[in-house]
Design an enzyme around this catalytic site. Structure first.
Site, PDB file in Angstrom:
ATOM      1  N   ASN A 144      37.538  46.324  44.809  1.00  0.00           N
ATOM      2  CA  ASN A 144      37.676  45.333  43.748  1.00  0.00           C
ATOM      3  C   ASN A 144      38.233  46.056  42.524  1.00  0.00           C
ATOM      4  OD1 ASN A 144      36.164  43.898  41.228  1.00  0.00           O
ATOM      5  ND2 ASN A 144      36.465  42.386  42.841  1.00  0.00           N
TER       6      ASN A 144
ATOM      7  N   CYS B 251      36.556  38.462  35.754  1.00  0.00           N
ATOM      8  CA  CYS B 251      35.277  38.851  35.196  1.00  0.00           C
ATOM      9  C   CYS B 251      35.145  38.323  33.772  1.00  0.00           C
ATOM     10  CB  CYS B 251      35.109  40.360  35.191  1.00  0.00           C
ATOM     11  SG  CYS B 251      33.492  40.826  34.568  1.00  0.00           S
TER      12      CYS B 251
ATOM     13  N   GLY C 207      24.208  33.051  42.104  1.00  0.00           N
ATOM     14  CA  GLY C 207      23.003  32.650  42.827  1.00  0.00           C
ATOM     15  C   GLY C 207      23.021  31.190  43.241  1.00  0.00           C
TER      16      GLY C 207
ATOM     17  N   LYS D 216      40.900  37.247  43.193  1.00  0.00           N
ATOM     18  CA  LYS D 216      39.601  36.588  43.025  1.00  0.00           C
ATOM     19  C   LYS D 216      39.637  35.658  41.823  1.00  0.00           C
ATOM     20  CE  LYS D 216      34.672  37.567  42.848  1.00  0.00           C
ATOM     21  NZ  LYS D 216      33.677  38.622  43.036  1.00  0.00           N
TER      22      LYS D 216
ATOM     23  N   GLY E 116      29.317  44.339  32.598  1.00  0.00           N
ATOM     24  CA  GLY E 116      30.430  44.915  31.834  1.00  0.00           C
ATOM     25  C   GLY E 116      31.258  45.905  32.641  1.00  0.00           C
ATOM     26  N   LEU E 117      31.405  45.642  33.936  1.00  0.00           N
ATOM     27  CA  LEU E 117      32.262  46.482  34.779  1.00  0.00           C
ATOM     28  C   LEU E 117      31.901  47.968  34.747  1.00  0.00           C
ATOM     29  CD1 LEU E 117      35.809  44.899  34.233  1.00  0.00           C
ATOM     30  CD2 LEU E 117      34.099  44.337  35.962  1.00  0.00           C
TER      31      LEU E 117
ATOM     32  N   ASN F 171      40.117  41.550  40.550  1.00  0.00           N
ATOM     33  CA  ASN F 171      39.153  40.809  39.749  1.00  0.00           C
ATOM     34  C   ASN F 171      39.825  40.428  38.442  1.00  0.00           C
ATOM     35  OD1 ASN F 171      37.080  39.875  38.195  1.00  0.00           O
ATOM     36  ND2 ASN F 171      36.008  41.829  38.056  1.00  0.00           N
TER      37      ASN F 171
ATOM     38  N   SER G 199      31.577  41.826  45.560  1.00  0.00           N
ATOM     39  CA  SER G 199      31.728  42.901  44.576  1.00  0.00           C
ATOM     40  C   SER G 199      30.614  42.883  43.527  1.00  0.00           C
ATOM     41  CB  SER G 199      33.074  42.728  43.878  1.00  0.00           C
ATOM     42  OG  SER G 199      33.189  43.655  42.824  1.00  0.00           O
TER      43      SER G 199
HETATM   44  C1  LIG Z   1      25.248  41.985  39.082  1.00  0.00           C
HETATM   45  C2  LIG Z   1      26.586  41.432  39.458  1.00  0.00           C
HETATM   46  C3  LIG Z   1      27.737  42.227  39.296  1.00  0.00           C
HETATM   47  C4  LIG Z   1      28.994  41.727  39.636  1.00  0.00           C
HETATM   48  N1  LIG Z   1      30.107  42.531  39.493  1.00  0.00           N
HETATM   49  C5  LIG Z   1      31.321  42.055  39.879  1.00  0.00           C
HETATM   50  C6  LIG Z   1      32.477  42.889  39.811  1.00  0.00           C
HETATM   51  O1  LIG Z   1      32.409  44.074  39.440  1.00  0.00           O
HETATM   52  N2  LIG Z   1      33.681  42.371  40.194  1.00  0.00           N
HETATM   53  C7  LIG Z   1      33.806  41.065  40.641  1.00  0.00           C
HETATM   54  O2  LIG Z   1      34.904  40.640  40.992  1.00  0.00           O
HETATM   55  N3  LIG Z   1      32.717  40.269  40.732  1.00  0.00           N
HETATM   56  C8  LIG Z   1      31.487  40.727  40.362  1.00  0.00           C
HETATM   57  N4  LIG Z   1      30.377  39.903  40.479  1.00  0.00           N
HETATM   58  C9  LIG Z   1      30.530  38.525  40.992  1.00  0.00           C
HETATM   59  C10 LIG Z   1      30.184  38.431  42.494  1.00  0.00           C
HETATM   60  O3  LIG Z   1      31.030  39.243  43.264  1.00  0.00           O
HETATM   61  C11 LIG Z   1      30.234  36.979  42.987  1.00  0.00           C
HETATM   62  O4  LIG Z   1      31.552  36.486  42.807  1.00  0.00           O
HETATM   63  C12 LIG Z   1      29.273  36.083  42.236  1.00  0.00           C
HETATM   64  O5  LIG Z   1      28.069  36.750  41.987  1.00  0.00           O
HETATM   65  C13 LIG Z   1      28.975  34.776  42.964  1.00  0.00           C
HETATM   66  O6  LIG Z   1      28.368  35.008  44.229  1.00  0.00           O
HETATM   67  P1  LIG Z   1      26.770  34.948  44.486  1.00  0.00           P
HETATM   68  O7  LIG Z   1      26.284  33.657  43.918  1.00  0.00           O
HETATM   69  O8  LIG Z   1      26.626  35.055  45.965  1.00  0.00           O
HETATM   70  O9  LIG Z   1      26.200  36.109  43.763  1.00  0.00           O
HETATM   71  C14 LIG Z   1      29.108  40.394  40.135  1.00  0.00           C
HETATM   72  C15 LIG Z   1      27.957  39.607  40.297  1.00  0.00           C
HETATM   73  C16 LIG Z   1      26.711  40.116  39.976  1.00  0.00           C
HETATM   74  C17 LIG Z   1      25.505  39.245  40.173  1.00  0.00           C
END
Ligand SMILES: Cc1cc2nc3c(=O)[nH]c(=O)nc-3n(C[C@H](O)[C@H](O)[C@H](O)COP(=O)(O)O)c2cc1C
Ligand SMILES: Cc1cc2nc3c(=O)[nH]c(=O)nc-3n(C[C@H](O)[C@H](O)[C@H](O)COP(=O)(O)OP(=O)(O)OC[C@H]3O[C@@H](n4cnc5c(N)ncnc54)[C@H](O)[C@@H]3O)c2cc1C
Ligand code: FES
Lengths: 302, 259
Positions: free
Chosen positions: A98, A129, A216, A164, A71-72, A126, A20
């Site tokens: 999500n 967040c 990351g 989540k 910020g969603l 979610n 997401s």
């Molecule tokens: C730019 C960005 C926006 C995100 N927006 C959401 C979101 O709207 N809802 C959510 O549950 N997680 C959100 N996440 C979290 C990711 O879904 C994920 O849980 C997190 O980035 C860890 O995985 P990664 O290391 O592969 O990025 C966001 C992450 C990033 C980087």
């Protein structure tokens, strides 16, 4: 070779999903990868009303990581149904919305509304967040509130409900068990870690909201440890997320006990990462003479 | 939008800190347009994670090449500066919106501040081929940051340096005022790329004189394809923010909520 994963009553074609907030609503990546090859797509958070998102800057790179404070930002349930749903509903892969909110009510009424107006495969709540002051963090940090939100959503939909989890808690297994007890079909672990970057030249925090969510490669070992612990605390599937950037990091999650995966930040770096990871999983299965992804976890520390 | 690996065909400094790089552009791909950009995946060993955005500064359909002008700044651009022809880079392109066509008979005035010159070179070249009589105003801190390019012989070019070490003594905006004071202020339209204070000053001037003004904006990017909402800037209308990567990087200067 059986690559499928069962989430509730739904069979997802393969364990590699996209996380997401990093994959928009799918159409953004249509020209870059074959969306059919993804197991499951998790949309950007959808809230009851549209949200403009946080002040800028919203992202900054850190050592092997990305700190974000989006910020969603999203178009709200009606915008989602009108602008995003038609594309998503035509996709061959599983699609999970999500859902985020500030109160139990927010989650329940958003899921109920989406079930009626924009039904897809299922939902990912979610509750984690870290960017929204009220709601997000506080719900995900309390076993009692996670249980209440999950119960409320469980009562309004028959579709799979995934909770989540946030890593920003003292005992994540307690929260995981609360979600399971309330009827969650699966758990996603994990969301971003709270982080902060300060510019030493200006003596100011780089993000206007001071802190953001770290993702990351930098967070990989944290996510693997969390999946290792959570998958032993519950009997529902756990979806491993955090720092996956190729076959090696993906396999660490599967060995730790994850039933499936989501890839986030790495999509920004290499839009074909999901294909590389799936190929890597296939190769690993044949190398070890396994027939199903679900067998990988049994290899750990044998 | 294409994602591919492509060889470097040319890579050389053009002045202090600025370099030009030419890359192969498969002829079957739709050509990039002035104002559009590409991203480069950080090569192994740079320690960097996110892809780096660069404006396209030229496209040569005969040689099937594109070009970027880049400044040595941090890990990735320093690595790029040391790359040799033949090495390959992982590219995502073309991205974002292009500059629009000049309106009617307006004379295009192109302003470049510092490393913002890349997209203005591309726009200048493309306008020249359609005899629109463009003017290029190039501003820099000092003469060491001004390249000498064959393009300057084909287009009316005004060079301005903050310290007066070359050309007009003052900023690109000062040079514009002086150019217009010489009777060139009739029917013009602005196209610009450079630091935010320069773009804002130009936007104010354009508003006061009721002229069209298009600016190219930079913002730190995550996905560069419109998916993450990370690269926004404040705008009037909508929900108050627009994504630089997909709704920009070219904006009507009046759309932006300058702060
Ligand atoms: C730019 C960005 C926006 C995100 N927006 C959401 C979101 O709207 N809802 C959510 O549950 N997680 C959100 N996440 C979290 C990711 O879904 C994920 O849980 C997190 O980035 C860890 O995985 P990664 O290391 O592969 O990025 C966001 C992450 C990033 C980087
Ligand atoms: C749409 C767009 C077009 C661009 N076009 C060009 C171009 O044509 N030529 C060019 O040289 N650069 C351009 N940039 C800026 C370029 O992306 C950065 O200079 C580059 O990412 C720096 O990478 P690095 O690893 O060398 O430096 P880093 O180690 O990442 O950073 C070094 C310094 O550069 C600054 N920086 C990093 N990213 C940016 C950014 N996106 N914008 C401004 N400053 C940044 C950092 O704050 C830091 O002070 C563009 C940026 C955008 C968003
Ligand atoms: S960089 Fe992701 S939306 Fe622009």
């Amino acid at each position: 070779m059986d690559l499928t994963v069962k989430i509730g009553d739904v069979v997802v074609s393969n364990p590699v999903g996209v996380a997401s907030g990093t994959f928009g609503y799918g159409s953004e990546y249509e020209q870059l990868i074959d969306l059919k090859s993804i197991g499951a797509l998790f949309t950007k958070a959808v809230t009851w009303e549209p949200r403009p998102g946080n002040r800028i800057p919203r992202i900054i790179e850190t050592t092997s990581g990305l700190l974000n404070s989006i910020g969603l930002a999203n178009v709200g349930r009606e915008g989602f149904a009108k602008e995003k749903y038609p594309f998503l509903s035509g996709l061959a892969c599983s699609t999970f919305v999500n859902v985020a909110g500030n109160t139990e009510d927010d989650y329940a009424r958003t899921v109920e509304w989406l079930d009626e107006h924009a039904p897809l495969t299922g939902y990912e709540l979610n509750v984690s967040c870290p960017n929204v002051k009220e709601g997000g963090l506080s719900i995900g940090g309390s076993a009692r509130m996670v249980e209440a939100v999950t119960q409320r959503v469980r009562a309004v939909t028959d579709k799979p409900v995934i909770v989540k989890l946030t890593p920003n808690v003292t005992d994540i297994t307690e929260i995981a068990r609360a979600a399971e007890a309330a009827g969650a079909d699966a758990l996603s672990a994990m969301n971003t870690l709270v982080g902060m970057v300060i510019d030493v030249d200006t003596c100011q925090s780089v993000l206007p909201g001071k802190t953001g969510g770290l993702s990351g490669p930098a967070v990989l070992p944290v996510g693997v440890a969390i999946v290792y612990r959570v998958s032993r605390a519950v009997s529902i599937p756990v979806i491993g997320i955090g720092g996956i950037e190729g076959p090696d990091s993906a396999l660490q999650y599967l060995l730790a006990g994850a039933s499936a995966l989501q890839i986030g930040t790495a999509n920004f770096v290499d839009p074909t990462v999901t294909d590389r990871v799936l190929d890597g999983i296939r190769n690993f299965l044949s190398q070890h003479n396994l027939t199903a992804v679900s067998e990988i976890a049994s290899l750990l520390d044998r | 939008m294409e994602h591919f690996s492509t060889p470097i065909v040319h890579n050389a400094p053009i002045c202090e800190r600025y370099h030009v790089m030419k890359l192969g552009w498969p002829p079957q791909f739709a050509p990039p347009l002035p104002g559009q950009f590409l991203t480069i995946q950080p090569p192994p060993g740079t320690g960097a994670l996110l892809r780096r955005p660069f404006a396209v500064s030229d496209y040569d359909p005969l040689l099937s090449q594109i070009e970027i002008v880049y400044e040595r700044r941090g890990s990735v651009t320093s690595h790029l500066a040391a790359c040799r022809p033949g090495e390959s880079l992982d590219i995502l392109a073309p991205l974002g919106k292009a500059f629009p066509e000049p309106t009617g008979s307006a004379r295009p005035v192109l302003l470049a501040g510092g490393i913002g010159m890349g997209p203005m070179f591309f726009l200048a070249t493309s306008l020249l081929s359609r005899d629109t009589n463009p003017v290029l105003i190039l501003g820099a801190r000092d003469s060491t940051l001004i390249p000498d390019l064959p393009l300057f012989e084909r287009i009316d070019t005004i060079i301005a340096t903050d310290d007066g070490s070359r050309g007009f003594h003052g900023t690109s905006i000062d040079a514009l005022h002086s150019f217009e004071a010489d009777g060139n202020d009739m029917n013009v339209e602005y196209f610009a790329c450079g630091p935010m204070p320069m773009l804002q000053a130009l936007a104010v001037h354009a508003e006061q004189t009721s002229r069209k003004c298009w600016v190219s904006i930079e913002q730190t990017m995550g996905c560069a394809v419109g998916a993450c909402m990370g690269c926004v800037i404040p705008v009037h209308g909508g929900n108050g923010y627009a994504r630089v990567c997909t709704e920009g990087p070219i904006f009507d200067s009046q759309e932006i909520a300058w702060t």
